[in-house]
Scaffold this active site. Sequence first.
Site, PDB file in Angstrom:
ATOM      1  N   PHE A  82     -23.141  -4.614 -17.458  1.00  0.00           N
ATOM      2  CA  PHE A  82     -23.390  -5.087 -18.820  1.00  0.00           C
ATOM      3  C   PHE A  82     -23.590  -3.893 -19.751  1.00  0.00           C
ATOM      4  CE2 PHE A  82     -26.550  -6.383 -22.095  1.00  0.00           C
ATOM      5  CZ  PHE A  82     -25.703  -7.215 -22.812  1.00  0.00           C
ATOM      6  N   GLN A  83     -22.907  -3.907 -20.872  1.00  0.00           N
ATOM      7  CA  GLN A  83     -22.943  -2.825 -21.870  1.00  0.00           C
ATOM      8  C   GLN A  83     -22.601  -1.471 -21.272  1.00  0.00           C
ATOM      9  OE1 GLN A  83     -26.627  -3.181 -24.206  1.00  0.00           O
ATOM     10  NE2 GLN A  83     -25.520  -4.495 -25.624  1.00  0.00           N
ATOM     11  N   LYS A 111     -29.872   5.424 -17.682  1.00  0.00           N
ATOM     12  CA  LYS A 111     -31.227   4.883 -17.789  1.00  0.00           C
ATOM     13  C   LYS A 111     -32.151   5.423 -16.694  1.00  0.00           C
ATOM     14  CE  LYS A 111     -33.545   0.424 -18.009  1.00  0.00           C
ATOM     15  NZ  LYS A 111     -33.430  -1.007 -17.709  1.00  0.00           N
TER      16      LYS A 111
END
Lengths: 565, 172
Positions: A111-112, A161
């Site tokens: 996702f993204q 992240k």
Amino acid sequence: MIKTGAEILVESLKAENVEVIFGYPGGVMLGIYDTLFDADLRHILPRHEQGGTHAADGYARASGKVGVCFATSGPGATNTITGITNAHMDSVPMVVFTGQVPTVLIGGDAFQEADIIGITRPIVKHSYLVQDVDNLAQTIKEAFYIARTGRPGPVVVDLPKDVMAAKTKLKSDTKIDLPGYHPNYEGHPLQIKKLLKVIENAKKPVIHIGGGVIISEASEEIKKFSEKLHIPIISTFMGIGAIPTDHPNYLGWLGMHGNYASNTAITETDCLISIGTRFSDRSTGKIDGFAPNAKIAHIDIDPSSISKNVTIDVPIVGDCGKVMRQIFQYIDSYKWKKNEESRRKWLQETTEWNREKPFSYKHSEKVIKPQFVVEKISEITNGNAIITTEVGQNQMWAAQFYKFKHPRQFISSGGLGTMGFGFPAAIGAKIAYPDREVFDIAGDGSFLMNIQELCTAIQHRLNVKIAILNNKFLGMVRQWQHLFFNNRYSYTCLECQPDFVKLAESYGCVGLRTDKPEEVESVLKESMQIKDKPVVMDFAVDREENVFPMIPAGAALNEMIFDKR
Amino acid sequence: MRHIISILVENKPGALSRISGLFSGRGYNIESLSVGVTNDPKVSIMTIVTKGDDKIVEQIIKQLRKLINTLKVRDVTQIEHIEREMFLIKVQALPKYRSDIFNIVNTFRAKVVDLTGESMVIEITGTKDKNQAFIKVLEPYGLIELVRTGSVAIGRGNKATTDFTKQDTKQI
């Protein structure tokens, strides 16, 4: 000291003396933004990442410092593409930090997730995907170093992240390790002597300066050189502001919409001294017709700019300012008396051309001429405002009719020609110089492309002025349709548009409007009274006014078209 | 004109794509590209064969040098050099033709590296011209597959290829 990646990022930004970040948070940026919440760093939230990149760009151009952006992964990162390309084309120092999905998910279409390093490869000076928190501090240091040194440009740093959440010992002695990057600042003495020899023998020399002169802050040296040897100066569009518009040796700017004196002088010169320019097609016209009688010398920090578009006789790789100072070391050993008489005559002749055929337009009492608005802005701000522009006719009129005094005062998207650049760039410039007047000279089409940044401007009470030269057309495209496509105005008419005054007011900004020439001055004066919020001025101008002179695509610089009316 | 460009490049992720992307993005062509790690594991050497007039090749070299990850770039065709390319060729080799093929292999100083009842794999190293001449002779027997490495090149004499200077090129 043990720190997380996010903490190292914040520390590193402070170590680079970053004053402001233009950033937009998102999923993978949560950790970074949590750290940022307590950090003593100014953060501006644009309302679209493109606006953020242009604001960082405008900030960098106005201040000479590195612009910094944050964007989240995926769509956040892809929204920065136009801004990064824009900075790349105009050599603007910028570091763009993009969030990335955790390293274990990379490549899995998470996702993204977007491969931003791959996507930005052709539009960056360099880029990094940080895969290990131990490399983070060094990477950031290198990114800033690469962005601001040599020929400046944008650097992308992609931050997964998990890397930003990981902890490591922050070392105090982070070193740059770039064995393949050594910009050359000093010019080769033999080449400099060769250049001086060529100028010594020239009867009609011209100094031709580009944006590189502004970047390397070489204006004073160039003025001094021109004054000492009586050589006229021409700038490119990107070089506007390097020399004051009213300097007696300054002829103006060359190219597609440049002035008669510049384009004619280039055509007739026997010695072109090009400094900090890359010979873009908009500035050279047809290559065969560009400085056809001249020996061409080129001083530039980027070796790949030399002989790329125009073949160079005397190449000098180096920083413009540094090379100019080197020139002064040798200058007195040449026989300048020999051709002084010819050079003085040539300077007089070329400046005369400027008096004969300056940038001009026909004033009207009935309808506002867009050029008149620019002239009035120039008068009212006494030539001291920072002027940003959008792209198209507004941009050309701003360049033609504002009387600039200083370098870094004219901020415009030259290489990429990005509509929607001017307004966010004005925000960036205002943040760099809160005490200076900042005007975005805009078109109605361009302004709508980043209109959402009104929200950013009002949130931070930024007193930027937007002067819309509203012709309800994509003016420049319409002009080409008029001249070369038989007046077939295919999809360039923007009659459906918002009420700009009400729109401004809805954001909490001030909106002003006029369609009367006699009110232009009072509207501008009223805008100058407002000091604590953005002002949007909607000038309904002559809808089919054209930009002249103009060199048609593929024609030479001496094949200018003038206004037939 | 055909040019062989030797590039010393940091062995970092993405370095190869920066170089190949530069060629495609700027419209330069690549005839062949081969890459491998040098003796120093942090550095790779890449050999690119390209075509273009002098102006284009000069620009290619400048653009390559501009990349942050490139350490040294050298147009090998400007110096005395040795160029080689390796082919692995799988050819039909029915028993009745086998000795003929062995003769050809010996003539070209190639090597048979695998043999089955009906086919052979041959390894040949040499200039592009020699290798192609070899292929031509083998073709009538039935070519099954051809795999090639792309050219690699090295300068003659004492210096490392990418350490040759402008002065060296003038003497030749």
